[in-house]
Design an enzyme around this catalytic site. Structure first.
Site, PDB file in Angstrom:
ATOM      1  CB  SER A 108      41.813  38.235  39.518  1.00 58.24           C
ATOM      2  OG  SER A 108      42.823  38.109  38.764  1.00 58.24           O
ATOM      3  CE  LYS A 138      41.193  35.787  35.467  1.00 56.96           C
ATOM      4  NZ  LYS A 138      41.068  36.505  36.812  1.00 56.96           N
TER       5      LYS A 138
END
Length: 644
Positions: free
Chosen positions: A502, A545
């Site tokens: 990611s 996140k």
């Protein structure tokens, strides 16, 4: 593109408009595939038509089975009572007899009367016994004792009911699997120094109790003792339940062998996908014995199922939770909670346990202020309390950044530096936080050195991500001639293994910044995976996140320039908390969704793709740059100079 507030959470208001006026309490919604598999299994007889059910824990396995068997039953159920009667010719081998369900004790009394009767009265009693308890085993046993008297039966026990059914259950559930609980046991006793067994010491397990019907077994504990699995499999294949042979240390009980009991049963194994795959791989008989997979899932897909049915499920959850009713705002908040659990805007959770926990905590909050309904504020406060209980580690991590123990810059512009978004998992707590990624450039042959990998702190997926971004750079800038520079990339102040891909978009942006000598905005944090062509791919935990970076920026002071760049593919997973949404609505925080790394680079650098890539090409292919000399060339020059 910059996302509008409406894209940041599911549209629960449109769902509320489809709520039925009258909701029925229903657990099994959206599970038709699994229910069909169960029904197909129950429509067949024989040992080769059992089922394996995957039921997520939050769905409550026993409740699922109860709900299903309220409407269904095994079409081939055949219930009998089972007894052991003494064999006058061999007292150590009692005989098993089956009689119609619910008649075992009457049969024992009738047989005892038959034995005590004289020869003249036995013919009439024989006819009555056969007429009332007509099974083949009853006929065989009456034939065996037709001329026997009470004196022919040694020992103090004549008969014992092993399994008696007045009202058989729709199914039986073996959740604590052990040999005694599943298969029963032959008890022994010591009398005057002699160890022996007898009819009254035979204890049936659930396999015999459910004989003729359905037995659900937790496979996890069954597989902890492979002998139990082998014994269950042998019982199904042979159709006979045999008592285990006692240890030779048991003395005379070693020779006590009750007759095997015929078994006709439907087995449903309850386990997870890993256990299912394990059995298929390591047991060649498993696929034949358990051909039906009932795969219950924990999510309710709104793209395939009507939202109205989900309100019937919420009615079940509400009844189980036993809490105040919900008003419209309470339903809306609960639907957001449900969607957040699935990490997808068009799916809702079927985790009954979690939803009940939320409702009970919201009920407690509403009751404290004497409310008559659970509203949205009560649900939101319950979530805030849950977050507060679990956020100590996240706060400590954020404090280390604020106190500059960990260096993260959220303002200004820096060449070769970018904030990547990560999720940290410590001690069962998951929270998002930024991680500073830096890249440097030096003369070389085009290699990208991943310091995490060199220091053995990189997982396989992260290593693959770095290789992919290397391929993108080579495809973009070195298709016709080699690159004359190399690069180094690292997660700064990272002391644990880094894994996942990611961060590959952030790493690529940092590398291109260093190559072009163009600074990147530190107010924007980045997450996303890429392919070899620079397309941005979805990542996990996008909400955590974003909220983790927002929390840090809020502590440091929002400037209106702070924000995140995420993959466009993750837009359907957004379900952010109210605080983030309010900040986006006020223009204090921004969320951008991109499909290609070039879009992210333009946001971060303020330059167009053409301007940025032109600078990279100038840096790589600058003719004035001296040709790098390899170590062996330098060594040869030194040797030549020494010789001269």
């Amino acid at each position: 593109m910059q996302l509008d507030v409406r894209a940041l959470r599911p549209d629960t208001e449109s769902w509320l408009k489809q709520r039925p006026k009258i909701c029925r309490e229903t657990l099994l919604v959206g599970q038709q595939r699994a229910l069909d598999a169960m029904t197909q299994s129950l429509s067949q007889s024989g040992c080769y038509a059992n089922a394996f059910a995957i039921i997520p824990p939050g769905l409550q396995k026993k409740n699922v089975l109860n709900s299903y068997f309220e409407q269904q039953q095994w079409q081939h159920s055949c219930w009998f009572d089972w007894l052991y009667l003494a064999d006058p010719e061999d007292p150590l081998r009692p005989l098993c007899i089956n009689v119609p369900s619910g008649t075992a004790h009457d049969f024992m009394d009738a047989v005892l009367a038959f034995i005590e009767a004289d020869n003249a009265g036995r013919e009439s009693l024989h006819s009555q016994l056969v007429s009332r308890f007509d099974t083949q085993k009853v006929r065989d046993y009456l034939q065996r004792i037709s001329d026997k008297t009470v004196g022919d039966f040694s020992g103090g026990q004549f008969a014992s009911v092993i399994v008696g059914h007045q009202h058989p259950a729709p199914f039986y559930y073996c959740d604590r699997v052990s040999e005694a609980r599943l298969f029963g046991q032959l008890g022994v006793q010591s009398i005057e120094g002699t160890v022996r067994s007898d009819l009254h010491l035979i204890e049936p397990g659930l396999l015999l109790t459910a004989n003729g019907g359905v037995l659900a077994i937790e496979v996890h504990q069954l597989l902890e003792n492979l002998n139990l699995w082998r014994r269950l499999k042998d019982t199904l294949l042979t159709g006979l339940f045999e008592w285990p042979q006692p240890s030779p240390d048991s003395g005379p009980a070693y020779f006590y062998r009750p007759q095997p009991i015929p078994v006709d049963i439907k087995i449903i194994l309850l386990g997870n996908r890993h256990e299912y795959a394990q059995l298929r791989e390591y047991d060649e008989d498993f696929d034949h014995l358990f051909p039906f997979l009932a795969d219950f899932h924990r999510d309710y897909p709104l793209y395939r199922e009507p939202v109205a049915d989900y309100f019937h499920y919420l009615q079940y959850v509400w009844q189980q939770a036993d809490v105040l009713p919900l008003d419209d705002s309470g339903y809306s908040a609960l639907l957001r909670v449900s969607a957040r659990q699935t990490e997808f805007q068009q799916e809702l959770s079927l985790d009954s346990v979690y939803l009940m926990q939320v409702l009970r905590e919201a009920h407690s909050i509403a009751a404290q202020t004497s409310q008559t309904h659970i509203n949205g504020n009560s649900v939101d406060k319950a979530l805030s309390q849950q977050l507060a209980r679990e956020s100590q580690l996240a706060e400590l991590s954020r404090r280390s950044i604020i106190e500059q123990q960990v260096r993260i810059e959220t303002d200004g512009e820096v060449i070769g530096q970018i904030n990547g978004l990560t999720v940290v998992t410590i001690g069962g707590s998951d929270f998002g936080e930024p991680s500073r990624i830096t890249a440097t450039i030096h003369y070389g042959d085009g290699d990208i050195i991943d310091i995490e990998r060199k220091s053995d702190m990189s997982g396989n997926i992260h290593t693959k991500g770095v290789m992919i971004l290397s391929a993108y750079l080579a495809n973009q800038f070195a298709r016709h001639e080699p690159m004359s520079v190399s690069a180094t990339v690292v997660f700064e102040q990272s002391y644990f293994e880094v894994d996942g891909d990611s961060a590959s978009m952030a790493e690529l942006c940092g590398l291109i910044s260093a190559l072009a000598e163009v600074p990147l905005k530190q107010a924007l944090a980045v997450t996303g995976a890429i392919d070899q062509f620079g397309n941005v791919q979805a990542i996990g935990a996008v909400n955590e996140k974003i909220e983790g970076y927002f929390g840090l920026c809020k502590e440091l002071g929002l400037s209106g320039q702070h924000g995140v760049i995420i993959p466009a593919a993750n837009q359907a997973q957004l379900n952010l908390n109210r605080e983030v949404i309010d900040a986006v609505a006020a223009g204090d925080f921004r969320i951008y969704a991109v499909k290609h790394v070039e879009q992210a680079l333009e946001l971060l650098s303020g330059l167009s793709k053409q301007q940025l890539f032109k600078r990279v090409e100038q840096r790589i292919h600058d003719n004035d740059t001296p040709t790098p000399v390899s170590w062996w060339q330098r060594l040869m020059r030194k040797i030549t100079a020494t010789s001269d």
